[in-house]
Write a protein that holds these residues in place. Structure first.
Motif, PDB file in Angstrom:
ATOM      1  N   ASN A 218       0.818  -1.221   0.000  1.00  0.00           N
ATOM      2  CA  ASN A 218       0.000   0.000   0.000  1.00  0.00           C
ATOM      3  C   ASN A 218       0.848   1.266   0.000  1.00  0.00           C
ATOM      4  N   ALA A 219       1.933   1.258  -0.754  1.00  0.00           N
ATOM      5  CA  ALA A 219       2.844   2.406  -0.766  1.00  0.00           C
ATOM      6  C   ALA A 219       2.168   3.653  -1.334  1.00  0.00           C
ATOM      7  N   ILE A 220       1.355   3.483  -2.372  1.00  0.00           N
ATOM      8  CA  ILE A 220       0.710   4.647  -2.991  1.00  0.00           C
ATOM      9  C   ILE A 220      -0.292   5.273  -2.027  1.00  0.00           C
ATOM     10  N   GLY A 221      -1.088   4.446  -1.385  1.00  0.00           N
ATOM     11  CA  GLY A 221      -2.078   4.956  -0.440  1.00  0.00           C
ATOM     12  C   GLY A 221      -1.439   5.666   0.734  1.00  0.00           C
ATOM     13  N   ARG A 222      -0.344   5.119   1.244  1.00  0.00           N
ATOM     14  CA  ARG A 222       0.331   5.751   2.381  1.00  0.00           C
ATOM     15  C   ARG A 222       0.991   7.067   1.973  1.00  0.00           C
ATOM     16  N   ALA A 223       1.528   7.104   0.747  1.00  0.00           N
ATOM     17  CA  ALA A 223       2.117   8.355   0.262  1.00  0.00           C
ATOM     18  C   ALA A 223       1.042   9.423   0.090  1.00  0.00           C
ATOM     19  N   PHE A 224      -0.107   9.025  -0.419  1.00  0.00           N
ATOM     20  CA  PHE A 224      -1.206   9.977  -0.614  1.00  0.00           C
ATOM     21  C   PHE A 224      -1.676  10.540   0.727  1.00  0.00           C
ATOM     22  N   ASP A 225      -1.794   9.674   1.728  1.00  0.00           N
ATOM     23  CA  ASP A 225      -2.200  10.130   3.064  1.00  0.00           C
ATOM     24  C   ASP A 225      -1.173  11.103   3.649  1.00  0.00           C
ATOM     25  N   SER A 226       0.109  10.811   3.449  1.00  0.00           N
ATOM     26  CA  SER A 226       1.159  11.691   3.969  1.00  0.00           C
ATOM     27  C   SER A 226       1.131  13.053   3.286  1.00  0.00           C
ATOM     28  N   PHE A 227       0.814  13.060   2.001  1.00  0.00           N
ATOM     29  CA  PHE A 227       0.690  14.325   1.278  1.00  0.00           C
ATOM     30  C   PHE A 227      -0.473  15.142   1.831  1.00  0.00           C
ATOM     31  N   GLN A 228      -1.587  14.468   2.098  1.00  0.00           N
ATOM     32  CA  GLN A 228      -2.757  15.158   2.645  1.00  0.00           C
ATOM     33  C   GLN A 228      -2.454  15.782   4.006  1.00  0.00           C
ATOM     34  N   LYS A 229      -1.551  15.172   4.753  1.00  0.00           N
ATOM     35  CA  LYS A 229      -1.173  15.683   6.076  1.00  0.00           C
ATOM     36  C   LYS A 229      -0.064  16.732   5.999  1.00  0.00           C
ATOM     37  N   GLY A 230       0.431  16.998   4.789  1.00  0.00           N
ATOM     38  CA  GLY A 230       1.493  17.977   4.622  1.00  0.00           C
ATOM     39  C   GLY A 230       2.875  17.456   4.960  1.00  0.00           C
ATOM     40  N   GLU A 231       3.032  16.135   5.038  1.00  0.00           N
ATOM     41  CA  GLU A 231       4.316  15.549   5.429  1.00  0.00           C
ATOM     42  C   GLU A 231       5.273  15.399   4.247  1.00  0.00           C
ATOM     43  N   PRO A 251      18.807   0.709  -5.698  1.00  0.00           N
ATOM     44  CA  PRO A 251      17.942   1.316  -6.719  1.00  0.00           C
ATOM     45  C   PRO A 251      18.673   1.395  -8.058  1.00  0.00           C
ATOM     46  N   LEU A 252      18.002   0.983  -9.113  1.00  0.00           N
ATOM     47  CA  LEU A 252      18.564   1.068 -10.460  1.00  0.00           C
ATOM     48  C   LEU A 252      18.025   2.287 -11.199  1.00  0.00           C
ATOM     49  N   ILE A 253      16.740   2.518 -11.071  1.00  0.00           N
ATOM     50  CA  ILE A 253      16.091   3.668 -11.704  1.00  0.00           C
ATOM     51  C   ILE A 253      15.099   4.261 -10.710  1.00  0.00           C
ATOM     52  N   VAL A 254      15.140   5.567 -10.556  1.00  0.00           N
ATOM     53  CA  VAL A 254      14.242   6.269  -9.637  1.00  0.00           C
ATOM     54  C   VAL A 254      13.601   7.434 -10.382  1.00  0.00           C
ATOM     55  N   ARG A 255      12.295   7.574 -10.253  1.00  0.00           N
ATOM     56  CA  ARG A 255      11.575   8.689 -10.866  1.00  0.00           C
ATOM     57  C   ARG A 255      10.687   9.362  -9.824  1.00  0.00           C
ATOM     58  N   ASP A 256      10.764  10.683  -9.768  1.00  0.00           N
ATOM     59  CA  ASP A 256       9.836  11.438  -8.932  1.00  0.00           C
ATOM     60  C   ASP A 256       8.474  11.501  -9.615  1.00  0.00           C
ATOM     61  N   VAL A 257       7.427  11.484  -8.813  1.00  0.00           N
ATOM     62  CA  VAL A 257       6.057  11.604  -9.323  1.00  0.00           C
ATOM     63  C   VAL A 257       5.360  12.711  -8.547  1.00  0.00           C
ATOM     64  N   GLU A 258       4.810  13.659  -9.274  1.00  0.00           N
ATOM     65  CA  GLU A 258       4.137  14.805  -8.663  1.00  0.00           C
ATOM     66  C   GLU A 258       2.809  14.391  -8.035  1.00  0.00           C
ATOM     67  N   ILE A 259       2.500  14.987  -6.900  1.00  0.00           N
ATOM     68  CA  ILE A 259       1.167  14.859  -6.302  1.00  0.00           C
ATOM     69  C   ILE A 259       0.532  16.245  -6.338  1.00  0.00           C
ATOM     70  N   LYS A 260      -0.605  16.350  -6.985  1.00  0.00           N
ATOM     71  CA  LYS A 260      -1.277  17.639  -7.126  1.00  0.00           C
ATOM     72  C   LYS A 260      -2.327  17.822  -6.037  1.00  0.00           C
ATOM     73  N   LYS A 261      -2.574  19.085  -5.686  1.00  0.00           N
ATOM     74  CA  LYS A 261      -3.531  19.383  -4.619  1.00  0.00           C
ATOM     75  C   LYS A 261      -4.915  18.829  -4.928  1.00  0.00           C
ATOM     76  N   GLU A 262      -5.285  18.874  -6.204  1.00  0.00           N
ATOM     77  CA  GLU A 262      -6.634  18.439  -6.577  1.00  0.00           C
ATOM     78  C   GLU A 262      -6.727  16.931  -6.807  1.00  0.00           C
ATOM     79  N   ASP A 263      -5.614  16.222  -6.636  1.00  0.00           N
ATOM     80  CA  ASP A 263      -5.591  14.784  -6.904  1.00  0.00           C
ATOM     81  C   ASP A 263      -6.516  14.004  -5.980  1.00  0.00           C
TER      82      ASP A 263
END
Length: 296
Positions: A218-231, A251-263
């Motif tokens: 559940n990495a995506i869900g936990r990241a989304f919750d942390s974003f909502q909390k401003g962490e 890690p071989l390849i790492v990519r940042d992924v944006e989280i938008k406020k309206e997401d």
């Protein structure tokens, strides 16, 4: 005809990839579509192992051209058919199936089980694989559809008619045909396995988080919750080598992924999956290129 001064360059062997899945297989499809192209040259998926019998990825593999051998090994089914077996016995059986497929590379593409040290010891060549179990997994007689993956509470309650089910199956069949026809491969048949299996067999995993953040499920869900909390302000995706510690391999390849406020969570999931489909191919290519250099 060659002369004494000519150098004969042996043709590169097509590298064999075994993919482990548990679900729809969209990342598997990304690999299939890339095999034999500049994105993943001299490579072909030659076996797919699923931890679930209703995983749609099995259909993607079977309907691909050329058709790819598949096997299913579900934990509960394995334990029911082999009384007294433990989770370690299950991991040993998965390792046996992987080694039997004679891969150059193993890709965990949505595999939902944590693999133990026992599995890694076999793929590292430290211990031999076990013999086949007394009762192997049962054969799957029909190909799963996408709707098979959804656990419906009751067909009667939802009033889903046979007509609707048949229409869904037809849609799935059309989608698989379109994906198979769009995939490119330089081989009309699967490459022959090597005479001898080389060890260690490299294993890579796709994880929808940045290194050291949100290891495990559940990495995506936990990241989304942390974003909502401003962490956090963003998340990411990585392809990494598999070691005993969960999601802690190099890690071989790492990519940042944006989280938008309206997401919404679904928006973030879609954005992450799009990146996953790219870097799982890039990671496989990177490892196979390293193997090619080592064998020169």
């Amino acid at each position: 005809m060659t002369t004494l001064h000519e150098t004969i360059i042996p043709e590169k062997r097509v590298r064999r990839i075994t993919v482990l899945i548990s679900g729809s297989g969209s990342n598997l499809q990304a690999i299939l579509n890339s095999c034999g192209t500049d994105k993943l040259p001299n490579a072909q998926v030659t076996h797919v192992i699923s931890s679930r019998s209703n995983a749609y990825g099995l259909t993607r593999a079977k309907t691909h051209k050329p058709s790819i051998p598949t096997s299913v090994c579900a934990l509960k089914t394995f334990q029911n058919r082999n009384p007294g077996s433990t989770r370690e016995h299950y991991d040993l059986e998965i390792a046996r199936q992987v080694v039997e497929s004679k891969p150059d590379l193993v890709v965990l593409a949505g595999w939902m089980h944590i693999l133990s040290d026992k599995f890694l010891e076999i793929l590292n060549g430290e211990k031999p694989p076990p013999p086949a179990p007394a009762l192997p997994p049962p054969q799957i007689n029909s190909l799963p559809t996408k709707s098979d993956e959804i656990k419906l509470p009751s067909l009667d309650k939802l009033k889903i008619s046979d007509k609707n089910e048949n229409e869904q199956k037809k849609k799935d069949e059309v989608e698989v045909k379109e994906e198979s026809s769009s995939s490119s491969t330089s081989e009309s048949k699967l490459p022959e396995p090597p005479l001898h299996q080389s060890f260690p067999i490299p294993i890579i995993n796709l994880h929808p988080a940045l290194p050291g953040a949100f290891d495990g499920a559940n990495a995506i869900g936990r990241a989304f919750d942390s974003f909502q909390k401003g962490e956090i302000t963003n998340t990411g995706v990585m392809v990494h080598k598999v070691i005993a510690e969960v999601d802690r391999g190099q890690p071989l390849i790492v990519r940042d992924v944006e989280i938008k406020k309206e997401d919404k969570l679904e928006d973030l999931e879609a954005r992450i999956h799009e990146v996953e489909h790219q870097i799982i191919v890039e990671g496989a290519k990177m490892v196979l290129e390293e193997l090619e250099k080592e064998t020169r």
